[in-house]
Design a protein around this motif. Structure first.
Motif, PDB file in Angstrom:
ATOM      1  N   ASP A 108       0.710  -1.393  -0.030  1.00 29.14           N
ATOM      2  CA  ASP A 108       0.011   0.507   0.194  1.00 29.14           C
ATOM      3  C   ASP A 108       1.195   1.030  -0.166  1.00 29.14           C
ATOM      4  N   PRO A 148       2.063   4.786   1.738  1.00 28.04           N
ATOM      5  CA  PRO A 148       2.426   4.888   2.635  1.00 28.04           C
ATOM      6  C   PRO A 148       1.825   6.687   3.238  1.00 28.04           C
ATOM      7  N   GLU A 194      -1.444   7.974   3.462  1.00 28.51           N
ATOM      8  CA  GLU A 194      -3.340   8.286   3.487  1.00 28.51           C
ATOM      9  C   GLU A 194      -3.802   6.874   2.540  1.00 28.51           C
ATOM     10  N   ARG A 195      -4.724   7.484   2.489  1.00 29.15           N
ATOM     11  CA  ARG A 195      -5.948   6.334   2.117  1.00 29.15           C
ATOM     12  C   ARG A 195      -6.170   6.054   1.148  1.00 29.15           C
ATOM     13  N   ASN A 196      -5.840   5.143   0.545  1.00 29.12           N
ATOM     14  CA  ASN A 196      -6.005   4.183  -1.201  1.00 29.12           C
ATOM     15  C   ASN A 196      -7.367   4.139  -1.657  1.00 29.12           C
ATOM     16  N   ASN A 197      -7.405   3.463  -2.975  1.00 31.00           N
ATOM     17  CA  ASN A 197      -7.818   2.925  -3.671  1.00 31.00           C
ATOM     18  C   ASN A 197      -7.349   2.255  -4.917  1.00 31.00           C
ATOM     19  N   GLU A 224      -9.805  -1.514  -1.638  1.00 34.67           N
ATOM     20  CA  GLU A 224      -9.681  -0.236  -0.818  1.00 34.67           C
ATOM     21  C   GLU A 224      -8.720  -0.186   0.649  1.00 34.67           C
ATOM     22  N   ASP A 225      -7.792  -0.096   1.456  1.00 32.08           N
ATOM     23  CA  ASP A 225      -6.538  -0.418   1.461  1.00 32.08           C
ATOM     24  C   ASP A 225      -6.934  -0.143   3.248  1.00 32.08           C
ATOM     25  N   GLU A 226      -8.052  -0.225   4.311  1.00 32.95           N
ATOM     26  CA  GLU A 226      -9.352   0.094   4.872  1.00 32.95           C
ATOM     27  C   GLU A 226      -8.034  -1.421   5.981  1.00 32.95           C
ATOM     28  N   GLN A 242      -3.488  -0.779   5.531  1.00 30.94           N
ATOM     29  CA  GLN A 242      -3.186   0.826   5.717  1.00 30.94           C
ATOM     30  C   GLN A 242      -1.272   0.318   5.649  1.00 30.94           C
ATOM     31  N   ASP A 243      -1.066   0.451   5.174  1.00 26.46           N
ATOM     32  CA  ASP A 243       0.558   1.654   4.951  1.00 26.46           C
ATOM     33  C   ASP A 243       1.845   0.116   4.757  1.00 26.46           C
ATOM     34  N   SER A 244       0.741  -1.485   4.726  1.00 31.38           N
ATOM     35  CA  SER A 244       1.480  -2.477   4.823  1.00 31.38           C
ATOM     36  C   SER A 244       1.405  -2.787   3.608  1.00 31.38           C
TER      37      SER A 244
END
Length: 270
Positions: free
Chosen positions: A156, A158, A160-163, A177-179, A182-184
């Motif tokens: 992901d 890092p 920020e929230r991403n799709n 979605e990276d919910e 996230q960052d992983s």
């Protein structure tokens, strides 16, 4: 618009009847459908911009062919410089020639003139991570003989929230979605059906924004995962981000998105 009541299927219960039954389905004036996805990649040598702007018209439900929208003009405008890049057709209604080299943190406007009306949408380039690994596995969900597993790993973006939108070829798509990662790094499996040894499987990862993720989810839910993808004409009225600036009542269907992408290819083995 391609719409018909599911109750119409009941007519086929009486297939033994010899009388011809004419069913009068209401029709509406064709609307413009704009399928526009532009991808950018600068990681593997010279920067490349690829994609298409496909213009079609809505058609009655039982029409076998979707008519292209002819005699349109299409351009991409760099809002920072004001420069307009006119696109050329590679086939009727499909514009794939003349895309500009994209840059981050700039607004780009798609402008289409069709039958005296102007359609526009403005978007920014969305970043995408790389696909860290993509390999064929030996697992399956339901049928070992019919399914081919592909195991995909990516990390992901890092902070920020991403799709993300995955395209697996053959009109198969997946929105993520990276919910929960996230960052992983994340590893997951995707299962193809009815592919054979020697087939080439294209796997493409796009970075997308919240609005396009919502639109794609709605269209994929209504059309089915293999129903033509997030740019297929939706079976119900799902408006995208493109507006008719000349006549707001004559709104189009479809979406304009620009995205950084990464791609891998896997050749199916035994």
């Amino acid at each position: 618009m391609r719409k018909a009541s599911l109750l119409f299927a009941a007519a086929f219960i009486f297939f033994a009847c010899e009388d011809v039954i004419d069913v009068d389905l209401s029709t509406s004036e064709p609307r413009l459908v704009i399928d526009a996805l532009i991808g950018f990649n600068s990681r593997n040598g010279d920067p490349i911009t690829v994609g298409q702007v496909k213009l079609t018209l809505t058609a009655p439900f039982f029409d076998e062919e979707v008519p292209p929208a002819l005699n349109a003009s299409v351009s991409i405008i760099d809002e920072e410089t004001g420069e307009a890049f006119e696109l050329g057709e590679s086939e009727p209604g499909v514009f794939t020639i003349g895309f500009p080299e994209l840059q981050f943190n700039r607004d780009y406007t798609l402008s289409i003139t069709y039958e005296g009306e102007i359609y526009t949408a403005t978007e920014r380039l969305n970043a995408s991570p790389v696909i860290d690994n993509a390999v064929q596995g030996d697992g399956f969900l339901f049928d070992e003989e019919e399914e081919t597993e592909v195991i995909i790993t990516f990390t992901d973006i890092p902070g920020e929230r991403n799709n993300y939108l995955f395209s697996f070829g053959f009109d198969n798509f997946l929105v993520i979605e990276d919910e929960f990662f996230q960052d992983s790094e994340i590893t997951f499996s995707y299962f193809y059906e009815d592919v054979e040894p020697g087939d080439l499987l294209p796997i493409t990862l796009f970075g997308i924004d919240d609005e396009f993720a919502t639109y794609a989810e709605l269209v994929l839910t209504q059309s089915g995962e293999d129903g033509g993808g997030p740019f297929a004409t939706p079976p119900a009225t799902i408006k995208g981000n493109i507006v008719n600036t000349t006549n707001s009542d004559n709104f189009p269907f479809g979406y304009f998105a620009i995205s950084e992408f990464d791609a891998r290819f896997i050749t199916v083995t035994e």
